[in-house]
Design an enzyme around this catalytic site. Sequence first.
Site, PDB file in Angstrom:
ATOM      1  N   PRO A  71      16.798  99.883 -10.484  1.00 34.24           N
ATOM      2  CA  PRO A  71      16.655  98.510 -10.992  1.00 34.24           C
ATOM      3  C   PRO A  71      16.138  97.600  -9.890  1.00 34.24           C
ATOM      4  CG  PRO A  71      18.983  99.126 -10.753  1.00 34.24           C
ATOM      5  CD  PRO A  71      18.179 100.348 -10.485  1.00 34.24           C
ATOM      6  N   GLN A  74      20.159  97.332 -16.432  1.00 30.72           N
ATOM      7  CA  GLN A  74      21.287  96.980 -15.570  1.00 30.72           C
ATOM      8  C   GLN A  74      21.757  95.587 -15.963  1.00 30.72           C
ATOM      9  OE1 GLN A  74      20.750  95.686 -11.405  1.00 30.72           O
ATOM     10  NE2 GLN A  74      22.085  97.371 -10.816  1.00 30.72           N
ATOM     11  N   TYR A  86      27.516  90.874  -5.548  1.00 26.08           N
ATOM     12  CA  TYR A  86      27.491  90.055  -6.767  1.00 26.08           C
ATOM     13  C   TYR A  86      28.890  89.996  -7.396  1.00 26.08           C
ATOM     14  CZ  TYR A  86      22.529  90.064  -5.893  1.00 26.08           C
ATOM     15  OH  TYR A  86      21.310  89.900  -5.287  1.00 26.08           O
ATOM     16  N   ARG A 124      26.772 100.767 -10.693  1.00 25.68           N
ATOM     17  CA  ARG A 124      26.286 100.729  -9.297  1.00 25.68           C
ATOM     18  C   ARG A 124      27.351 100.080  -8.416  1.00 25.68           C
ATOM     19  NH1 ARG A 124      20.393  99.311  -6.741  1.00 25.68           N
ATOM     20  NH2 ARG A 124      20.114 101.500  -7.199  1.00 25.68           N
ATOM     21  N   LEU A 171      15.587 104.706   0.453  1.00 21.57           N
ATOM     22  CA  LEU A 171      14.628 105.448   1.276  1.00 21.57           C
ATOM     23  C   LEU A 171      14.533 106.914   0.895  1.00 21.57           C
ATOM     24  CD1 LEU A 171      14.711 103.924   4.877  1.00 21.57           C
ATOM     25  CD2 LEU A 171      13.130 103.504   3.010  1.00 21.57           C
ATOM     26  N   GLY A 175      13.029 103.040  -5.420  1.00 23.46           N
ATOM     27  CA  GLY A 175      12.651 101.658  -5.654  1.00 23.46           C
ATOM     28  C   GLY A 175      11.239 101.414  -5.176  1.00 23.46           C
ATOM     29  N   ARG A 176      11.124 101.038  -3.911  1.00 26.91           N
ATOM     30  CA  ARG A 176       9.820 100.604  -3.389  1.00 26.91           C
ATOM     31  C   ARG A 176       8.781 101.723  -3.365  1.00 26.91           C
ATOM     32  NH1 ARG A 176      12.955  98.166   1.494  1.00 26.91           N
ATOM     33  NH2 ARG A 176      14.138 100.007   0.876  1.00 26.91           N
TER      34      ARG A 176
HETATM   35  C1  LIG Z   1      12.170  93.763  -5.049  1.00 22.89           C
HETATM   36  C2  LIG Z   1      13.528  94.397  -5.158  1.00 22.89           C
HETATM   37  C3  LIG Z   1      14.384  94.001  -6.175  1.00 22.89           C
HETATM   38  C4  LIG Z   1      15.647  94.594  -6.311  1.00 22.89           C
HETATM   39  N1  LIG Z   1      16.446  94.243  -7.370  1.00 22.89           N
HETATM   40  C5  LIG Z   1      17.591  94.916  -7.600  1.00 22.89           C
HETATM   41  C6  LIG Z   1      18.316  94.731  -8.793  1.00 22.89           C
HETATM   42  O1  LIG Z   1      17.905  93.986  -9.709  1.00 22.89           O
HETATM   43  N2  LIG Z   1      19.483  95.406  -8.942  1.00 22.89           N
HETATM   44  C7  LIG Z   1      19.940  96.273  -7.976  1.00 22.89           C
HETATM   45  O2  LIG Z   1      21.001  96.872  -8.144  1.00 22.89           O
HETATM   46  N3  LIG Z   1      19.235  96.517  -6.874  1.00 22.89           N
HETATM   47  C8  LIG Z   1      18.056  95.894  -6.666  1.00 22.89           C
HETATM   48  N4  LIG Z   1      17.297  96.205  -5.579  1.00 22.89           N
HETATM   49  C9  LIG Z   1      17.692  97.338  -4.722  1.00 22.89           C
HETATM   50  C10 LIG Z   1      16.983  98.622  -5.217  1.00 22.89           C
HETATM   51  O3  LIG Z   1      17.451  99.001  -6.493  1.00 22.89           O
HETATM   52  C11 LIG Z   1      17.230  99.797  -4.240  1.00 22.89           C
HETATM   53  O4  LIG Z   1      18.610 100.080  -4.217  1.00 22.89           O
HETATM   54  C12 LIG Z   1      16.743  99.490  -2.825  1.00 22.89           C
HETATM   55  O5  LIG Z   1      15.441  98.928  -2.850  1.00 22.89           O
HETATM   56  C13 LIG Z   1      16.709 100.776  -1.958  1.00 22.89           C
HETATM   57  O6  LIG Z   1      15.881 101.763  -2.535  1.00 22.89           O
HETATM   58  P1  LIG Z   1      14.360 102.027  -2.000  1.00 22.89           P
HETATM   59  O7  LIG Z   1      14.475 102.303  -0.516  1.00 22.89           O
HETATM   60  O8  LIG Z   1      13.917 103.243  -2.776  1.00 22.89           O
HETATM   61  O9  LIG Z   1      13.545 100.814  -2.282  1.00 22.89           O
HETATM   62  C14 LIG Z   1      16.057  95.593  -5.396  1.00 22.89           C
HETATM   63  C15 LIG Z   1      15.189  95.978  -4.361  1.00 22.89           C
HETATM   64  C16 LIG Z   1      13.931  95.411  -4.248  1.00 22.89           C
HETATM   65  C17 LIG Z   1      13.006  95.883  -3.158  1.00 22.89           C
END
Ligand SMILES: Cc1cc2nc3c(=O)[nH]c(=O)nc-3n(C[C@H](O)[C@H](O)[C@H](O)COP(=O)(O)O)c2cc1C
Length: 387
Positions: free
Chosen positions: A24, A100, A187, A235, A308, A330-331
């Site tokens: 998410p 979510q 949160y 989560r 990551l 995510g990213r």
């Molecule tokens: C732009 C952005 C928005 C995010 N929004 C949420 C969110 O709405 N809910 C949540 O639980 N985590 C959110 N996260 C955290 C991501 O779900 C994820 O846990 C975090 O980016 C690490 O994963 P990654 O390294 O694959 O990006 C967000 C992260 C990014 C970069």
Amino acid sequence: MQAKLFSPLQLRGVTLKNRIVLAPMLTYSARNGFISDWHLVHLGKFAVGGVGLVFMESTKVDPRGCTTPNDPGLWKDDFIEPLRRVTAFLRQHGAAAGIQLGHSGRKARNSLPWQGRAPLAEAPGVDHGEAWEIIGPSAIAHTAGASVPRAMTPADMRDQVRRWSEATKRAHAAGFDVLEIHAAHGYLLHQFLSPAANQRTDAFGGSLENRMRFPLEIVSAVRAAWPQDKPLFCRISATDEAGWTIADSLRFAQCLKAHGVDIVDCSAGGMTARSVADPGPSPSYGYQVPYAETIRRELDIGTMAVGLIIHAEQAETILQAGQADLVALGRELLYNPHWALDAAAKLDQQDAYATVPANYGYWLEKRANAGFARCLSTWQSGRQAPR
Ligand SMILES: Cc1cc2nc3c(=O)[nH]c(=O)nc-3n(C[C@H](O)[C@H](O)[C@H](O)COP(=O)(O)O)c2cc1C
């Protein structure tokens, strides 16, 4: 051999076609809580790219719970119809649709990340300009300079239980297959868990059992409102910067399991000003995976790893080692929405190109097998592509 990454996972009445999940991620693109074509295109492209479970960003059960004025909402029935378009498209392309649900509590009412994520002292409410009150377990600000919340009364807590339950019913009506409760990242529900944010002297503060009481009331209400044949995720921040430990998470996750949660999504942090997506100067690959592994091993409950996870082989190793049942990206998926196709090719999966619809896969398979395929990975200056 079929990679575990591409093996299906049955959760209650829902079968995920593979173990790849879009984490998410808020895109801060809603208006007055309403999603738009942006969300259809944004989420739709991950289904087209072969992701098994696509999560809609943190969607708020209460306009007061929005992190920014541009968070999406599910606090009224009007939001259902536009979301239906998204879930129908995701399913049409073989992905399960996840949502979510969240409430930012004392971390609500900020400017957008690219506008500084600054607390908005005065801001018209998200829905229609109503007063935008900040609420939380205790009148303690998240950081110096952040808004001080009003401590919630028992009536506020009952109101929240009702809001989460109603938003859950709307998520079902909108066609979502999987629902995740956001109890992480500092949160509202995490605030109740944390002794740094929750200094209540009633039955909802003090001991760990007391601090878990309100989050578990929410989980109970959501589980009761969410169809039995649909899976429920939660989560958590498995550890945070304000004293919450993996031992606390084990106790909480044990209660989540008893309350009907199917998958614990193991993230971390969120109790300081630092973004949870930026865990430190040199985070390692899969830095949160050990949390998913510990909770899965100790409690025999499904877990999702996140943070990551970048490479196909890395994701496959996490699953093969039994560290998690699902991997959320995510990213990396923002960077490459066709990551699942790339992973299928790299892991030598039969029919790798069937990971995406035929109107892409047909051509991309030909491209991979064509005489010029070596040009795809090697640039040779001054040389013509072989015909
Ligand atoms: C732009 C952005 C928005 C995010 N929004 C949420 C969110 O709405 N809910 C949540 O639980 N985590 C959110 N996260 C955290 C991501 O779900 C994820 O846990 C975090 O980016 C690490 O994963 P990654 O390294 O694959 O990006 C967000 C992260 C990014 C970069």
